[in-house]
Scaffold this active site. Structure first.
Site, PDB file in Angstrom:
ATOM      1  CG  ASP A   1      -9.083   3.583  -9.730  1.00  0.00           C
ATOM      2  OD1 ASP A   1      -8.518   2.485  -9.560  1.00  0.00           O
ATOM      3  OD2 ASP A   1      -8.491   4.604 -10.184  1.00  0.00           O
TER       4      ASP A   1
ATOM      5  CG  ASP B   1      -2.900   3.176  -7.411  1.00  0.00           C
ATOM      6  OD1 ASP B   1      -2.557   3.713  -6.344  1.00  0.00           O
ATOM      7  OD2 ASP B   1      -2.693   1.971  -7.662  1.00  0.00           O
TER       8      ASP B   1
HETATM    9 MG   LIG Z   1      -6.751   4.635 -11.502  1.00  0.00          MG
END
Ligand SMILES: [Mg+2]
Length: 245
Positions: A33, A35
């Site tokens: 992932d 962010d």
């Molecule tokens: Mg995230």
């Protein structure tokens, strides 16, 4: 569940961490992932949203608490739409209005990131470097846009960051954002690998749900905004990837 990645209790013993660490090094594919996982970008996103609202003459200000709540809605355009519906005086924004606002927000975000407003989290760069040295395949599954990923990683990781990842699936590449499994399923499709060959690295319950729904086990690295999420289904939870070096 991946046979080489047993699920562990939270706060595992050092021996368990060592055992999982060895096993993480054997997984053929690591899917990241972005962010919250690679960098604490959420505060920069929040500032960029507020700058876009100011510029458009909309009297909204998302403070930290409001933004934390809004992060339950995945995707920037979706977040603007959800807030417009729930927040008096219930502004009526067309899809085009929302797309324009979101474009302005992206411009502010990339400007702020280019000013080195956000660095990689501790341990991320060596974790990636070590995985590449072990010839593990790396990929990205994110709900943010490709432009945002590029803005962050060209500054925080390397100008040629793209060459380090065999597949990059961003929010606009799939019909449904996390917690739907679409981004992860698309990565598996592009890499032509089964879920059992992979480990996802996430920071939130929504990310955990998305990868788990694609049958991919998940390592959680807790982040600022999602520190309180229930991530008990993860194979391991750490504060930083630096804990696994
Ligand atoms: Mg995230």
């Amino acid at each position: 569940m991946n046979a080489i990645l047993p699920r562990l209790a939270l706060s595992p013993s050092p021996a368990h961490v060592c055992s999982v660490k060895d096993r993480i090094a054997q997984v053929p594919v690591l899917i990241f992932d972005v962010d919250g996982t690679l960098a604490e970008t959420e505060s920069v996103h929040r500032c960029a949203f507020n700058a876009a609202f100011r510029e458009a003459g909309i009297a909204w200000y998302w403070d930290q608490r409001t933004y934390k709540r809004l992060l339950q809605v995945a995707g920037g355009k979706e977040r603007i739409r959800a807030f417009a519906r729930s927040h008096p005086p219930h502004l009526i924004l067309s899809d085009n209005d929302i797309a324009c606002l979101h474009r302005r927000k992206t411009a502010h975000y990339t400007r702020l990131i280019a000013l080195h407003a956000c660095q990689l989290r501790p341990g991320v760069e060596p974790f990636i470097r070590n995985a590449l040295a072990r010839h593990q395949t790396l990929a990205i599954a994110t709900t943010t846009t490709y432009d945002n990923v590029d803005a962050l990683l060209r500054v925080a990781l390397a100008p040629d960051w793209r060459g380090r990842f065999a597949a990059v699936v961003a929010g606009d590449d799939v019909p449904l954002k996390k917690p739907a499994p679409d981004a992860y399923l698309e990565v598996l499709e592009r890499l032509r690998r089964p879920a059992a060959d992979c480990l996802a690295i996430e920071d939130s319950a929504n990310g955990l749900k998305a990868a788990t729904a694609a049958c991919i086990p998940v390592l959680i690295t807790r982040s600022e905004y999602f520190r309180d999420d229930d991530v008990s289904q993860a194979v391991l939870v750490v504060d930083e990837l630096a804990d696994l070096l």
